[in-house]
Design an enzyme around this catalytic site. Structure first.
Site, short mmCIF file in Angstrom:
data_model
loop_
_atom_site.label_atom_id
_atom_site.label_comp_id
_atom_site.label_asym_id
_atom_site.label_seq_id
_atom_site.Cartn_x
_atom_site.Cartn_y
_atom_site.Cartn_z
N LYS A 220 0.83 -1.21 0.00
CA LYS A 220 0.00 0.00 0.00
C LYS A 220 0.87 1.25 0.00
O LYS A 220 0.66 2.17 -0.80
CB LYS A 220 -0.95 -0.02 1.20
CG LYS A 220 -1.97 1.08 1.20
CD LYS A 220 -3.00 0.87 2.29
CE LYS A 220 -4.10 1.93 2.22
NZ LYS A 220 -5.17 1.70 3.22
N GLU A 226 9.33 -5.68 4.92
CA GLU A 226 9.48 -7.06 4.47
C GLU A 226 9.35 -7.15 2.94
O GLU A 226 10.15 -7.82 2.27
CB GLU A 226 8.41 -7.95 5.12
CG GLU A 226 8.41 -7.95 6.64
CD GLU A 226 7.48 -6.92 7.25
OE1 GLU A 226 6.95 -7.19 8.33
OE2 GLU A 226 7.27 -5.85 6.62
N ARG A 285 -6.45 -5.66 4.59
CA ARG A 285 -7.11 -6.96 4.77
C ARG A 285 -8.44 -7.05 4.03
O ARG A 285 -9.11 -8.08 4.06
CB ARG A 285 -7.29 -7.24 6.26
CG ARG A 285 -8.04 -6.17 7.03
CD ARG A 285 -7.83 -6.36 8.53
NE ARG A 285 -8.45 -5.34 9.36
CZ ARG A 285 -7.93 -4.14 9.60
NH1 ARG A 285 -6.79 -3.79 9.02
NH2 ARG A 285 -8.56 -3.28 10.38
N GLU A 370 -7.26 -8.53 13.38
CA GLU A 370 -6.62 -7.24 13.15
C GLU A 370 -7.66 -6.12 13.21
O GLU A 370 -7.33 -4.97 13.50
CB GLU A 370 -5.90 -7.22 11.80
CG GLU A 370 -4.93 -6.05 11.64
CD GLU A 370 -3.97 -6.23 10.48
OE1 GLU A 370 -2.93 -6.87 10.67
OE2 GLU A 370 -4.28 -5.74 9.38
N HIS A 401 -8.48 -35.19 13.34
CA HIS A 401 -7.40 -36.05 13.83
C HIS A 401 -6.32 -35.23 14.54
O HIS A 401 -5.20 -35.72 14.71
CB HIS A 401 -6.81 -36.84 12.66
CG HIS A 401 -7.80 -37.78 12.04
ND1 HIS A 401 -7.98 -39.07 12.49
CD2 HIS A 401 -8.69 -37.60 11.03
CE1 HIS A 401 -8.92 -39.66 11.77
NE2 HIS A 401 -9.38 -38.79 10.88
#
Length: 583
Positions: A220, A226, A285, A370, A401
């Site tokens: 953005k 990162e 998001r 968030e 499981h």
């Protein structure tokens, strides 16, 4: 057409807390009473319960009858929504009012998919016109890519696309592509790198040809640490493969940008015609519907991307127009508030019985936590009640499981969403029937449990002695009474997936309105980012004077083992005194 206001008009921001209202107090009393009632008894008392507490929409059936809920509670939950002024907040949301008040922005992701009742202008410019223009640019790019018209520096056709992004810039597109595995189009492979841990980027690039690889840098701000670190390493990988090329030429041929800061993308070296825009009124998001969805359009074709948007728009219309008592996002949000805030159940499980939806729990974890992981009301005071739940889960068969033992026999109650589809995404005989039988059985088992009398009869039928029956019975009892929703899609296709994701988006919005918090900022994320940027240079410098003892020790250990500190003696570290309650 209406214009977005610069700030919120809600007097509720400074009004009496909803937690002091009579309806809130009534729900607290009902929650205490409901904990002593059985779900089996609720069904026995109302033969029409399943029909009464279900809702059929064009894309799916929502069955919420297996919840700790009766008609009186349902009515009070609806009254709570009315007391929270949900209808006004919903109207302001779709009208482009600045409901993200701490950042002074509207929240308009429905505009990305044609989900507004009428167009909105921001700074005198039509939002719909901007969105449609950008979608047309995306379509043209995808067509060129699929036709083989886009090539790398040496003229080889682009065959692989690597999306570099984190958070919503990664989870939304990858979740969608995985979910639409049966609807892939073209032969361009899409890969994702979100982690700044170089292992992920190294693993992805190991199988690719630099000459035919394109990077999409999705950020953005185009400053996300990162993502930009991975972009820099991607460029170095291209330079190593094509040492004769000027770096600027590689950036122009092998990079695409998706950002709300196009000037920064162009400063980085991406061509304007390869820079796709979205806007600051789109939260990360909630951004898969925007140019952030470029990987979806590449992997699944633009027509399927458009169908995804259309499905979400149909849910927007339902959320805008349906009465609260027949409104799927509202009902799901009320149940979430009921369990987390009133019943005291702090977690919620998302359990897809569709392998294609295996990333949905992670996607919803970010979208919900968030947004509503907050402790401050819109009035700026600390909440005195629980807000959003902890969201977790995985595909149902694998979960059975792994952690379903906990769901069934732990004293904790974890409300759950079971999600499946009537039509399988494959042509293998017998598989889907086993899958759905398991999904239906698990929600039934959580609801009903098994009492001691039933266990005793079962053990007696197996010929066990009374002594053995008495010994084993306590271990085989399941209390039941564990609530769940079931969402049964007609088919997992682009349209139904769009509706499903939008359902959860609006659920999250409604939760925030009722809890009187701001759902569309994420200052907790910003805190960690800021601290990391300050600590990063200290890994090299070793200047630890201002750090707490634990952080200083961790950095010192890193420097010693990494070889940054050559002396066998640890340097003296002056540790700052604790700074009170400040973050």
């Amino acid at each position: 057409m209406c214009s977005a206001h610069s700030h919120s008009t809600h007097s509720q921001i400074h009004s009496q807390p909803l937690s002091r209202s009579p309806v809130w107090q009534a729900l607290q009393a009902q929650a205490a009473e409901m904990k002593g009632r059985s779900l089996k008894a609720l069904f026995a008392a109302d033969p029409q319960r399943a029909e009464r507490f279900s809702l059929e929409l064009p894309e799916f059936l929502l069955d919420y009858s297996k919840n700790q809920l009766d008609q009186d509670i349902f009515v009070n939950l609806l009254r709570l929504a009315e007391a929270a002024d949900l209808a006004q907040w919903r109207g302001d949301f779709f009208a482009g009012k600045s409901i993200n008040a701490t950042e002074g922005r509207p929240v308009l992701h429905p505009a990305l998919r044609g989900g507004l009742a009428e167009d909105v202008e921001i700074d005198g410019v039509s939002v719909t016109a901007q969105v449609e223009a950008e979608l047309e640019r995306l379509k043209e790019f995808v067509v060129l890519l699929h036709n083989g018209a886009l090539t790398g520096y040496r003229g080889k056709r682009i065959t692989d696309v690597v999306n570099l992004g984190v958070g919503g810039s990664h989870l939304g597109p990858q979740t969608t592509i995985e979910a639409l595995r049966a609807h892939r189009k073209g032969d361009v492979a899409v890969h994702f790198v979100s982690n700044v841990d170089g292992t992920q980027l190294t693993d992805v690039l190991a199988g690719l040809d630099a000459d035919s690889t394109l990077f999409i840098v999705s950020s953005k701000t185009f400053t996300t640490s990162e993502t930009m670190t991975n972009a820099g390493s991607g460029l170095k990988w291209l330079q190593q493969a094509m040492p004769e090329a000027d770096p600027q030429a590689l950036l122009q041929q092998h990079f695409v940008a998706v950002t709300s800061s196009p000037d920064k993308a162009q400063q980085f070296g991406v061509l304007p015609e390869r820079t796709f825009r979205f806007w600051d009124w789109v939260g990360g998001r909630f951004s898969l519907w925007s140019s952030i969805g470029l990987p979806i359009a590449i992997a699944c074709g633009f027509d399927n991307f458009r169908a995804l948007l259309d499905g979400a728009a149909s849910m927007d219309k339902h959320f805008r127009e349906a009465p609260l008592d027949a409104n799927a996002p509202v009902i799901m949000a009320l149940l979430s508030v009921w369990y987390c805030t009133f019943m005291g159940y702090p977690a919620h499980a998302v359990l897809p019985y569709e392998q294609a939806l295996h990333m949905l729990p992670s996607y919803l974890q970010q979208a919900d936590m968030e947004s509503n992981g907050k402790s401050t009301t819109r009035a700026g005071v600390e909440v005195d009640y629980a807000t959003g739940p902890l969201i977790w889960g995985q595909t149902g068969i694998n979960g059975q499981h792994a952690f379903y033992q906990y769901l069934h026999q732990s004293p904790e109650v974890v409300p759950a969403d079971f999600i499946g589809s009537v039509t399988p995404g494959h042509d293998l005989d017998g598989h889907h029937e086993i899958l759905l039988a398991n999904m239906f059985a698990q929600s039934q088992a959580l609801m009903n449990g098994v009492d001691a009398e039933s266990v005793s009869r079962e053990l007696a039928a197996k010929g066990l002695s009374q002594e053995e029956i008495k010994r084993l019975t306590p271990f085989k009892v399941h209390r039941g009474g564990k609530p769940s929703n079931t969402i049964l899609l007609k088919e997992l296709d682009p349209r139904s997936l769009g509706a499903l994701i939008a359902l959860y988006e609006h659920k999250i919005f409604v939760q925030g309105v009722i809890l009187q918090i701001f759902s569309f900022d994420q200052w907790g994320v910003e805190l960690g980012k800021g601290l990391a940027s300050k600590l990063e240079p200290k890994l090299a410098s070793g200047d630890l004077a201002d750090e707490d003892g634990s952080t200083a020790q961790l950095i010192e250990y890193y420097r010693r083992i990494n070889g940054t500190v050559t002396s066998t003696e640890s340097p003296v570290v002056e540790v700052a005194e604790p700074a009170g309650e400040q973050a």
